[in-house]
Design a protein around this motif. Sequence first.
Motif, PDB file in Angstrom:
ATOM      1  N   ASN A  50     -13.869 -33.050   2.010  1.00 45.41           N
ATOM      2  CA  ASN A  50     -14.179 -31.669   1.628  1.00 45.41           C
ATOM      3  C   ASN A  50     -15.293 -31.104   2.501  1.00 45.41           C
ATOM      4  OD1 ASN A  50     -12.352 -32.178  -0.440  1.00 45.41           O
ATOM      5  ND2 ASN A  50     -13.939 -32.557  -1.960  1.00 45.41           N
ATOM      6  N   TYR A 222     -12.798 -22.820   2.045  1.00 40.20           N
ATOM      7  CA  TYR A 222     -11.738 -23.710   1.583  1.00 40.20           C
ATOM      8  C   TYR A 222     -12.312 -25.085   1.252  1.00 40.20           C
ATOM      9  CZ  TYR A 222      -7.679 -26.832   1.871  1.00 40.20           C
ATOM     10  OH  TYR A 222      -6.732 -27.797   1.618  1.00 40.20           O
ATOM     11  N   ARG A 226     -12.012 -27.084  -2.311  1.00 36.87           N
ATOM     12  CA  ARG A 226     -11.574 -28.479  -2.428  1.00 36.87           C
ATOM     13  C   ARG A 226     -12.606 -29.308  -3.186  1.00 36.87           C
ATOM     14  NH1 ARG A 226      -7.948 -30.976   1.485  1.00 36.87           N
ATOM     15  NH2 ARG A 226      -9.334 -32.767   1.285  1.00 36.87           N
ATOM     16  N   GLU A 227     -13.893 -29.073  -2.892  1.00 40.56           N
ATOM     17  CA  GLU A 227     -14.948 -29.821  -3.575  1.00 40.56           C
ATOM     18  C   GLU A 227     -14.967 -29.471  -5.060  1.00 40.56           C
ATOM     19  OE1 GLU A 227     -18.441 -32.366  -3.988  1.00 40.56           O
ATOM     20  OE2 GLU A 227     -16.556 -32.320  -2.863  1.00 40.56           O
ATOM     21  N   GLU A 229     -12.339 -28.801  -6.853  1.00 43.56           N
ATOM     22  CA  GLU A 229     -11.267 -29.620  -7.436  1.00 43.56           C
ATOM     23  C   GLU A 229     -11.738 -31.050  -7.653  1.00 43.56           C
ATOM     24  OE1 GLU A 229      -7.126 -31.649  -5.883  1.00 43.56           O
ATOM     25  OE2 GLU A 229      -7.430 -29.513  -5.452  1.00 43.56           O
ATOM     26  N   THR A 230     -12.376 -31.616  -6.643  1.00 44.43           N
ATOM     27  CA  THR A 230     -12.823 -33.003  -6.728  1.00 44.43           C
ATOM     28  C   THR A 230     -13.834 -33.207  -7.850  1.00 44.43           C
ATOM     29  OG1 THR A 230     -12.448 -33.348  -4.357  1.00 44.43           O
ATOM     30  CG2 THR A 230     -13.939 -34.879  -5.466  1.00 44.43           C
ATOM     31  N   GLY A 242      -8.130 -27.023  -5.886  1.00 45.68           N
ATOM     32  CA  GLY A 242      -8.849 -26.282  -4.856  1.00 45.68           C
ATOM     33  C   GLY A 242      -7.852 -25.787  -3.839  1.00 45.68           C
ATOM     34  N   LYS A 243      -7.614 -24.484  -3.787  1.00 44.22           N
ATOM     35  CA  LYS A 243      -6.558 -23.924  -2.959  1.00 44.22           C
ATOM     36  C   LYS A 243      -7.099 -22.980  -1.891  1.00 44.22           C
ATOM     37  CE  LYS A 243      -3.034 -25.844  -5.054  1.00 44.22           C
ATOM     38  NZ  LYS A 243      -2.192 -26.846  -4.360  1.00 44.22           N
ATOM     39  N   GLU A 244      -6.493 -23.037  -0.726  1.00 41.37           N
ATOM     40  CA  GLU A 244      -6.738 -22.025   0.294  1.00 41.37           C
ATOM     41  C   GLU A 244      -6.038 -20.753  -0.143  1.00 41.37           C
ATOM     42  OE1 GLU A 244      -6.466 -19.496   3.619  1.00 41.37           O
ATOM     43  OE2 GLU A 244      -4.683 -20.470   2.773  1.00 41.37           O
TER      44      GLU A 244
END
Length: 354
Positions: A50, A222, A226-227, A229-230, A242-244
Amino acid sequence: MKNMDYYIRSEQAVYESIIQNRKNLLKELIEMKHADYQAVVIFATGSSSNAAFAAQLYMSAKLAIPVYVEEPSVSANYMLHLNKNILYIAISQGGHSYSTIHLVKEIERQGGTVFTLTSDSNSPIAKEGSRTINLGMGIEEMPYVTLGYSATILVLNLLALEIALLQAKISEDDYHADISELEKITAHLTKVIEKGANWVETHTDELLEAERIFFIGYGAAYGVAREGETKVTETIRITAFGKELEEYMHGPYIGLSEQDYIIFIEPQGLLENRADKLKQFLKGHVKNIRTMYADTGGESEDDLLLGLATDELLTPLYMTIPVHLLSFQISKKKGINLETSAFPEFDQITKSKI
């Protein structure tokens, strides 16, 4: 007791130290003769990955070449085709990731050159690699890394900046202007923490009820998405994505639910208008849509305004702080103990850490 909150609040001091000591931390890299690289390939997984995505675009902009982020296991087992005109970087914050260590071994065995980034100079990955860069942050005594993620972004940015200067891709004036910008961001971190903590506190009740959270970002943000989501998956232990921005608009939106909790990570860059169009659509279908803005703006009192105008490619250096605070504070409200492993037998069985 050192917890996530402790390490989040340590970021300002660590940033200051890394920036001040950058020449020493990157000494081996600076003294090395650099080829005319065709690309940079970064190998990382988890939060290290990430962080790499969060630094990727700034690095590419400074070096004027493509920068790729790859999963070490896939590369080592299926796709490792060494190219001497590519700069390889392998990241393992704790230095114990099996897949990343395995990859470094393979690159070294095949005669390639790879720099390893880790917070522990005595870790297995540091001992395996011939060229190690210490992240300059000490050892983070938490499995849910926050400081390590942020320090990795900063070190990658500085690494690209130093090489760009060495290769005359940027001028001395440009170099010092970017260092000044990094120092400005560092000085603002206390305010970011205060704003982020207050925002999470205000929205605690609705966050406690959330069953599924989407983080949506574009560009360097982005990596922040992602981070999100993690960390939410690891700490709050609910479904998180975590989406672009364009990725979400080309499929995932079809599966949305009015119960979704959607957080936009808005660096206020090239695609801000595009993100606004998606929000306009979502407002007809989802109740909880929140935006974390890098600077000011926004049309809702429910948005978070971090109040710092800077290059959009540098915003991950502070925009992840509210995401980390959200993960910590909501997991604490839920009574989830982050001091002990949820599944202590995992590493023993899978050998994912050495």
